[in-house]
Design an enzyme around this catalytic site. Structure first.
Site, PDB file in Angstrom:
ATOM      1  N   LYS A 178     -10.625  -5.311  -5.114  1.00 29.62           N
ATOM      2  CA  LYS A 178     -11.317  -4.037  -5.307  1.00 29.62           C
ATOM      3  C   LYS A 178     -10.508  -2.785  -6.022  1.00 29.62           C
ATOM      4  O   LYS A 178     -11.356  -1.845  -6.526  1.00 29.62           O
ATOM      5  CB  LYS A 178     -11.884  -3.385  -3.975  1.00 29.62           C
ATOM      6  CG  LYS A 178     -12.489  -4.552  -3.105  1.00 29.62           C
ATOM      7  CD  LYS A 178     -13.184  -3.650  -1.986  1.00 29.62           C
ATOM      8  CE  LYS A 178     -12.267  -3.618  -0.549  1.00 29.62           C
ATOM      9  NZ  LYS A 178     -12.885  -3.660   0.551  1.00 29.62           N
ATOM     10  N   LYS A 213       0.935  -1.143  -0.075  1.00 30.41           N
ATOM     11  CA  LYS A 213      -0.173  -0.039   0.036  1.00 30.41           C
ATOM     12  C   LYS A 213       0.804   1.193   0.041  1.00 30.41           C
ATOM     13  O   LYS A 213       0.261   2.403  -0.475  1.00 30.41           O
ATOM     14  CB  LYS A 213      -1.002  -0.086   1.170  1.00 30.41           C
ATOM     15  CG  LYS A 213      -1.996  -1.067   1.284  1.00 30.41           C
ATOM     16  CD  LYS A 213      -3.412  -0.567   1.066  1.00 30.41           C
ATOM     17  CE  LYS A 213      -4.070  -1.893   0.496  1.00 30.41           C
ATOM     18  NZ  LYS A 213      -5.554  -1.912   0.761  1.00 30.41           N
ATOM     19  N   LYS A 230      -4.057 -11.200  -7.035  1.00 28.15           N
ATOM     20  CA  LYS A 230      -5.442 -11.574  -6.414  1.00 28.15           C
ATOM     21  C   LYS A 230      -6.567 -10.369  -6.935  1.00 28.15           C
ATOM     22  O   LYS A 230      -6.139  -9.381  -7.220  1.00 28.15           O
ATOM     23  CB  LYS A 230      -5.348 -11.417  -4.824  1.00 28.15           C
ATOM     24  CG  LYS A 230      -5.377  -9.841  -4.258  1.00 28.15           C
ATOM     25  CD  LYS A 230      -5.775  -9.897  -2.655  1.00 28.15           C
ATOM     26  CE  LYS A 230      -6.029  -8.545  -2.496  1.00 28.15           C
ATOM     27  NZ  LYS A 230      -6.577  -8.402  -1.035  1.00 28.15           N
TER      28      LYS A 230
HETATM   29  P1  ATP Z   1      -7.703  -4.166  -1.572  1.00 35.56           P
HETATM   30  O1  ATP Z   1      -8.046  -5.289  -2.839  1.00 35.56           O
HETATM   31  O2  ATP Z   1      -8.311  -2.959  -2.233  1.00 35.56           O
HETATM   32  O3  ATP Z   1      -6.778  -4.088  -0.806  1.00 35.56           O
HETATM   33  P2  ATP Z   1      -9.383  -6.122  -0.087  1.00 35.56           P
HETATM   34  O4  ATP Z   1     -10.519  -6.360  -0.746  1.00 35.56           O
HETATM   35  O5  ATP Z   1      -8.051  -6.932   0.093  1.00 35.56           O
HETATM   36  O6  ATP Z   1      -8.842  -4.466  -0.503  1.00 35.56           O
HETATM   37  P3  ATP Z   1     -11.033  -5.783   2.578  1.00 35.56           P
HETATM   38  O7  ATP Z   1     -12.108  -5.451   2.375  1.00 35.56           O
HETATM   39  O8  ATP Z   1     -10.357  -5.324   3.672  1.00 35.56           O
HETATM   40  O9  ATP Z   1      -9.687  -5.526   1.388  1.00 35.56           O
HETATM   41  O10 ATP Z   1     -11.215  -7.343   2.277  1.00 35.56           O
HETATM   42  C1  ATP Z   1     -12.215  -7.839   2.937  1.00 35.56           C
HETATM   43  C2  ATP Z   1     -11.843  -9.428   3.214  1.00 35.56           C
HETATM   44  O11 ATP Z   1     -11.841 -10.114   1.831  1.00 35.56           O
HETATM   45  C3  ATP Z   1     -10.541 -10.124   3.884  1.00 35.56           C
HETATM   46  O12 ATP Z   1     -10.920 -11.031   4.768  1.00 35.56           O
HETATM   47  C4  ATP Z   1      -9.647 -10.568   2.644  1.00 35.56           C
HETATM   48  O13 ATP Z   1      -8.799 -11.680   3.115  1.00 35.56           O
HETATM   49  C5  ATP Z   1     -10.728 -11.032   1.611  1.00 35.56           C
HETATM   50  N1  ATP Z   1     -10.316 -11.020   0.156  1.00 35.56           N
HETATM   51  C6  ATP Z   1     -10.151  -9.979  -0.548  1.00 35.56           C
HETATM   52  N2  ATP Z   1      -9.669 -10.150  -1.761  1.00 35.56           N
HETATM   53  C7  ATP Z   1      -9.784 -11.591  -1.838  1.00 35.56           C
HETATM   54  C8  ATP Z   1      -9.460 -12.579  -2.613  1.00 35.56           C
HETATM   55  N3  ATP Z   1      -9.154 -12.017  -3.981  1.00 35.56           N
HETATM   56  N4  ATP Z   1      -9.857 -13.817  -2.652  1.00 35.56           N
HETATM   57  C9  ATP Z   1     -10.221 -14.134  -1.290  1.00 35.56           C
HETATM   58  N5  ATP Z   1     -10.542 -13.342  -0.315  1.00 35.56           N
HETATM   59  C10 ATP Z   1     -10.259 -12.072  -0.416  1.00 35.56           C
END
Ligand code: ATP
Ligand code: LTN
Length: 334
Positions: free
Chosen positions: A200, A115, A197
């Site tokens: 968002k 980040k 991965k």
């Molecule tokens: P960013 O991608 O913007 O960093 P994020 O989606 O990782 O955001 P959070 O909203 O905090 O961040 O994640 C919420 C939950 O979703 C967490 O438990 C994270 O581990 C899970 N998660 C996020 N992306 C994935 C993915 N691609 N596959 C599985 N689990 C995910």
């Protein structure tokens, strides 16, 4: 333990639009665990401001996320669904835990490295101590289990270390939490680059399926998913694109990856891709409809926000008072 049940805590940031990765990696597991545990599901809006946010937009997204938790099927009368910023104990405990966390530990956090590389113009102290706030979230409710995607494992390990360190000094104050990682869907990859991965915050919207995407968009994104030229459906790291589609299909249909591979044996990518699209649509459609319905019921959502903030505050204060005594803060005079 609360009323004889073990405690579960998890949260999501109200930043960006939720993706299928968030749903399959986290939210879906929350649903299966919610009967067994006393659950706290937070919209972690305090974490969100580690990246600069537009205030009106953050407020709107936070409310949408809270509504989405309910739309996904979490009963807000049984599960404590609330905004992190409505419980001041998170910030208070985070401060204390900051004093029991080492710079070296935080320096190793890969999410911080990622980040800060991405937001080089705003490497603030909050971004650095983000994992301490996350530890406070979890420890405040004495959580036994924390369902998250694999990317959060490092933060969970740190939380456990902080809890153990504190307990070693002051006795058994905190429950040391375990991570819960689902069997399928723990790491959904980008449809455009299956080595990254699904996120968002990806600039390429075709890489992610958003929970609010309409059926045509979902189908188009699945059909355009990057695969390979092997023309063979196997569950192998050498075919990350296909593996990801198998994972998505399996997580959406409740099958194991092996069963999915069997189902598509001898078939081409041209059959797999639309089947994945259909499976995703059938999971997301009811969620979207319920979301739209709930959004219209402002009074109901408001009442949930109020009741659950009170409930969360009650449990948070219990832990916080105990911690404050342990570290030597003076008793309050009543
Ligand atoms: P960013 O991608 O913007 O960093 P994020 O989606 O990782 O955001 P959070 O909203 O905090 O961040 O994640 C919420 C939950 O979703 C967490 O438990 C994270 O581990 C899970 N998660 C996020 N992306 C994935 C993915 N691609 N596959 C599985 N689990 C995910
Ligand atoms: N850091 C997590 C979100 C998060 C969280 C938590 C998850 C904040 N506090 C407590 C589980 C428990 C993320 O970025 N996905």
């Amino acid at each position: 333990m609360i009323d004889g049940k073990k405690v579960l805590f998890s949260g999501m940031q109200a930043t960006g639009n939720l993706t299928l990765g968030n749903y399959l990696g986290a939210l879906k597991n929350w649903l299966t665990l919610s009967e067994e545990y006393e659950c706290f599901y937070s919209v972690v809006d305090m974490h969100s401001i580690t990246i600069r946010q537009d205030p009106a937009e953050l407020r709107k997204r936070a409310r949408n996320l809270l509504t989405l938790y309910i739309a996904a099927g979490l009963d807000p009368k049984k599960n404590c669904i609330y905004y992190q910023s409505h419980v001041s104990g998170h910030a208070e405990l985070a401060w204390i835990l900051n004093c029991y966390t080492y710079m070296g530990e935080l320096n190793r956090m890969t999410q911080f490295k990622d980040k800060s590389a991405k937001h080089a113009d705003n490497i603030n102290a909050g971004l650095f101590t983000y994992p301490v706030l996350m530890a406070a979230d979890i420890l405040l409710y004495q959580a036994d289990v924390v369902p998250v995607g694999i990317d959060q494992m490092q933060h969970l390990e740190l939380t456990r270390n902080i809890a153990e360190r504190f307990n070693n000094i002051y006795g058994d104050v905190f429950t040391v939490p375990e991570a819960y990682i689902g069997k399928v869907g723990a790491k959904i990859m980008s449809l455009q680059d299956p080595t990254k991965k699904m996120s968002k915050s990806d600039e390429n919207p075709n890489g992610s399926i958003y929970l609010m995407d309409d059926p045509d968009t979902i189908m188009r994104k699945c059909k355009r998913a990057v695969t390979d030229s092997e023309a063979c459906i196997r569950y192998s790291d050498e075919q990350p694109g296909i593996k990801n589609l198998i994972d998505i299909y399996s997580a959406c249909t409740g099958k194991t990856p092996e069963e999915t591979v069997q189902e598509f044996e001898g078939k081409g990518y041209g059959e797999l891709k639309p089947a994945v699209g259909e499976a995703v649509i059938s999971v997301l459609k009811p969620l979207q409809e319920e979301f739209v319905r709930l959004t219209k019921d402002k009074a109901y959502i408001d009442s949930i926000i109020k009741e659950n903030a009170e409930k969360a505050n009650y449990y948070a204060s219990k832990t916080l008072r105990k911690v404050q005594r342990k570290v030597g803060f003076p008793d309050r005079i009543r």
